[in-house]
Design an enzyme around this catalytic site. Structure first.
Site, PDB file in Angstrom:
ATOM      1  CG  ASP A  21     -10.576   7.714  -1.258  1.00  0.00           C
ATOM      2  OD1 ASP A  21     -11.358   8.667  -1.301  1.00  0.00           O
ATOM      3  OD2 ASP A  21      -9.791   7.472  -0.325  1.00  0.00           O
TER       4      ASP A  21
ATOM      5  CG  ASP B 204      -6.142   5.658  -5.762  1.00  0.00           C
ATOM      6  OD1 ASP B 204      -6.168   6.894  -5.651  1.00  0.00           O
ATOM      7  OD2 ASP B 204      -6.114   4.887  -4.789  1.00  0.00           O
TER       8      ASP B 204
ATOM      9  CG  ASP C  43      -0.405  -2.861  -0.025  1.00  0.00           C
ATOM     10  OD1 ASP C  43      -1.117  -3.059  -1.024  1.00  0.00           O
ATOM     11  OD2 ASP C  43      -0.744  -2.127   0.912  1.00  0.00           O
TER      12      ASP C  43
HETATM   13  P1  ATP Z   1      -8.358   2.448   1.338  1.00  0.00           P
HETATM   14  O1  ATP Z   1      -8.533   3.562   0.336  1.00  0.00           O
HETATM   15  O2  ATP Z   1      -9.573   1.672   1.676  1.00  0.00           O
HETATM   16  O3  ATP Z   1      -7.591   2.887   2.516  1.00  0.00           O
HETATM   17  P2  ATP Z   1      -6.481   1.421  -0.584  1.00  0.00           P
HETATM   18  O4  ATP Z   1      -6.033   0.015  -0.864  1.00  0.00           O
HETATM   19  O5  ATP Z   1      -7.109   2.162  -1.722  1.00  0.00           O
HETATM   20  O6  ATP Z   1      -7.432   1.335   0.657  1.00  0.00           O
HETATM   21  P3  ATP Z   1      -4.612   3.564  -0.522  1.00  0.00           P
HETATM   22  O7  ATP Z   1      -3.748   4.018   0.603  1.00  0.00           O
HETATM   23  O8  ATP Z   1      -5.658   4.464  -1.049  1.00  0.00           O
HETATM   24  O9  ATP Z   1      -5.244   2.202  -0.039  1.00  0.00           O
HETATM   25  O10 ATP Z   1      -3.637   3.127  -1.693  1.00  0.00           O
HETATM   26  C1  ATP Z   1      -4.063   2.817  -3.009  1.00  0.00           C
HETATM   27  C2  ATP Z   1      -3.262   1.634  -3.553  1.00  0.00           C
HETATM   28  O11 ATP Z   1      -1.869   1.974  -3.599  1.00  0.00           O
HETATM   29  C3  ATP Z   1      -3.318   0.375  -2.706  1.00  0.00           C
HETATM   30  O12 ATP Z   1      -4.446  -0.403  -2.998  1.00  0.00           O
HETATM   31  C4  ATP Z   1      -2.031  -0.319  -3.084  1.00  0.00           C
HETATM   32  O13 ATP Z   1      -2.153  -0.957  -4.322  1.00  0.00           O
HETATM   33  C5  ATP Z   1      -1.071   0.851  -3.245  1.00  0.00           C
HETATM   34  N1  ATP Z   1      -0.380   1.161  -1.979  1.00  0.00           N
HETATM   35  C6  ATP Z   1      -0.726   2.104  -1.060  1.00  0.00           C
HETATM   36  N2  ATP Z   1       0.126   2.119  -0.031  1.00  0.00           N
HETATM   37  C7  ATP Z   1       1.051   1.184  -0.286  1.00  0.00           C
HETATM   38  C8  ATP Z   1       2.221   0.715   0.393  1.00  0.00           C
HETATM   39  N3  ATP Z   1       2.578   1.238   1.556  1.00  0.00           N
HETATM   40  N4  ATP Z   1       2.929  -0.280  -0.201  1.00  0.00           N
HETATM   41  C9  ATP Z   1       2.572  -0.786  -1.402  1.00  0.00           C
HETATM   42  N5  ATP Z   1       1.491  -0.408  -2.079  1.00  0.00           N
HETATM   43  C10 ATP Z   1       0.728   0.571  -1.545  1.00  0.00           C
HETATM   44 MG    MG Z   2      -7.728   4.237  -1.680  1.00  0.00          MG
END
Ligand code: ATP
Ligand code: MG
Length: 463
Positions: free
Chosen positions: A89, A91, A168
């Site tokens: 994924d 972003d 986070d």
């Molecule tokens: P994965 O895709 O492996 O689950 P990820 O870190 O990319 O991990 P996502 O849910 O895709 O998690 O979120 C992308 C980014 O958005 C995170 O890395 C973080 O920086 C931010 N983020 C997501 N959820 C939260 C939250 N609940 N609080 C603060 N920041 C968040």
């Molecule tokens: Mg992600």
């Protein structure tokens, strides 16, 4: 600087120690040092290669950059690329507004009412593009949080510095700059990736209160990445676990899928139990796990099985694991219902699973398309004890046979169902019709000579 071994490739360095990293303060051209400036790690000094970034994400980044906007990859994809975990994924964070993003891409849709995000679609792949956003601020905006400190509003555009602060964990706040392939690190994220630590940005207690789902995220990342949760975050978690009850049940179902269907279900489960979070998610299950080691053994076998399937790219359905979690509580309640009223074992299991699902759904909103087949799967279990006769053979044609069979085999694997009967059900699936009839001891009747059941004479309607 320390050299760190990644899980993906032994001895690979995230940061190359001999290359000088710079501070971003000079970029501002203010003449004075900016304390909030990022540490900038040039391409030559880090291991994030463009080969690890999807072509679609690169297209989005390049077009934004060429149009004069800032464009960064951010979040889990940068973290995972550093760890050589092949991110899937991607972003993107930018200073372009969603409308400006849409103007650049024909294949773009704006989603979200509260905070607009741009989704740029390339076939099945979607690249999420978010405009830099500011965190809700306790002091400046009383209405951004509820009484317990949970964020209810965070829909303000901001600068990249502000965008960093609302994320986070430090390891999730690394920005990969497409302009020169450097990584911008405002909060020591690179160091924490090297140290394998999950460190919350800002005050841990406040950040957990703002969004209690971060406790689940901490556990999920710890399990997936093999990171340690920082002591300060652990302390906040010990206190804030009950706040999970305030999280909407629909969001917890989304989180459930990420926790248990990402290939690290077993480690995630162990950590959820350790941090007392599992009891918040599945209270009835947690109670039985404490009391019955054989149920724990069954649950662990199911989690291992799920992880094996995910890693082999086989399909998994949440209904199977939810069925496993509710199995022991369902059996216990079914026995009570059977004692109260005369009914078959299957009926009592169906009834008990219905009641338990209703209670469970108040915590985690499991959609009906999963609860209905799950209850059928549980209610079918007693039928595997029957291996003779027409009713038994009919089980093979039941629409839930496959799931119920897998469930029964798992029970047999941990010694909680007769292994000879399990082998019987495995074998009959590969038999011809004649062989099956023999196995189920059904006497074949010559065609055309079937005995017809005589109809009962209709009762006359008139008295
Ligand atoms: P994965 O895709 O492996 O689950 P990820 O870190 O990319 O991990 P996502 O849910 O895709 O998690 O979120 C992308 C980014 O958005 C995170 O890395 C973080 O920086 C931010 N983020 C997501 N959820 C939260 C939250 N609940 N609080 C603060 N920041 C968040
Ligand atoms: Mg992600």
């Amino acid at each position: 600087m320390q050299v760190f071994s990644c899980p993906g490739r032994a001895g690979a360095a995230i940061i190359r120690p001999h290359i000088q990293c710079t501070s971003g303060s000079h970029l501002k051209n203010t003449g004075t040092q900016n304390p909030n400036a990022p540490k900038i790690i040039p391409r030559a000094a880090h291991n994030v290669s463009r080969d690890e970034i999807s072509k679609s994400a690169l297209k989005v980044l390049y077009r934004l950059h060429k149009s004069g906007y800032q464009a960064f990859l951010v979040g889990g994809c940068v973290r995972d690329a550093m760890l050589e975990l092949h991110p899937k994924d991607f972003d993107v964070a930018t200073n372009a507004t969603p409308e400006e993003v849409r103007a650049l891409f024909g294949n773009c849709r704006l989603i979200g009412r509260r905070f607009r995000l741009a989704h740029v679609r390339f076939g099945r792949e979607v690249i999420e593009v978010a405009t830099f956003r500011a965190a809700a601020n306790h002091k400046d905006d009383d209405h951004a949080h509820d009484e317990e400190g949970r964020i209810v509003r965070d829909n303000v555009y901001g600068s990249i510095e502000e965008d960093v602060q609302r994320r986070d964990f430090t390891c999730n706040a690394l920005y990969y700059n497409i302009a020169d392939f450097s990584i911008w690190d405002y909060v020591g994220g690179v160091r924490d990736v090297e140290r394998k630590r999950l460190v919350l940005i800002g005050d841990p207690d406040m950040r957990m209160r703002e969004d209690p789902v971060r406790m689940l995220r901490a556990v999920r990342f710890a399990a997936k990445l093999g990171f340690t949760i920082d002591a300060a975050a652990e302390k906040a978690m010990a206190k804030d676990v009950p706040l999970l009850a305030n999280v909407p049940a629909a969001r917890l179902f989304d989180e459930f899928l990420k926790l248990f269907q990402s290939g690290y279900a077993e480690q995630t489960f162990d950590l959820l139990r350790e941090y007392k979070l599992f009891a918040e998610l599945f209270p009835a299950t947690d109670k039985e796990l404490d009391e019955d080691p054989s149920f724990l053994q069954f649950v662990k076998a199911a989690l291992q099985n799920t992880d094996r399937r995910v890693r082999a790219d086989k399909s998994v359905t949440p209904m199977f694991l939810i069925g496993v979690f509710l199995w022991k509580p369902t059996k216990m309640l079914a026995a009570i219902r059977r004692a109260e009223e005369k009914m078959s074992e299957s009926q009592s299991l169906g009834l008990a699973s219905y009641e338990l699902c209703a209670a469970q759904q108040r915590r985690i909103a499991i959609p009906r398309r999963f609860t209905v087949p799950m209850r059928e799967m549980l209610a079918l279990q007693p039928r595997f004890t029957q291996t003779r006769g027409k009713r038994a053979i009919k089980l093979l044609e039941h629409r839930r046979f496959r799931a119920a069979y897998d469930f029964m085999v798992l029970l047999a694997d941990v010694g909680q169902f007769d292994s000879e009967k399990a082998a019987f059900w495995t074998n009959v699936q590969n038999q011809s019709a004649e062989e099956r009839a023999k196995s189920f001891e059904i006497s074949a009747q010559p065609k055309g000579k079937r005995r017809r059941r005589r109809r009962r004479p209709k009762r006359s309607q008139s008295p």
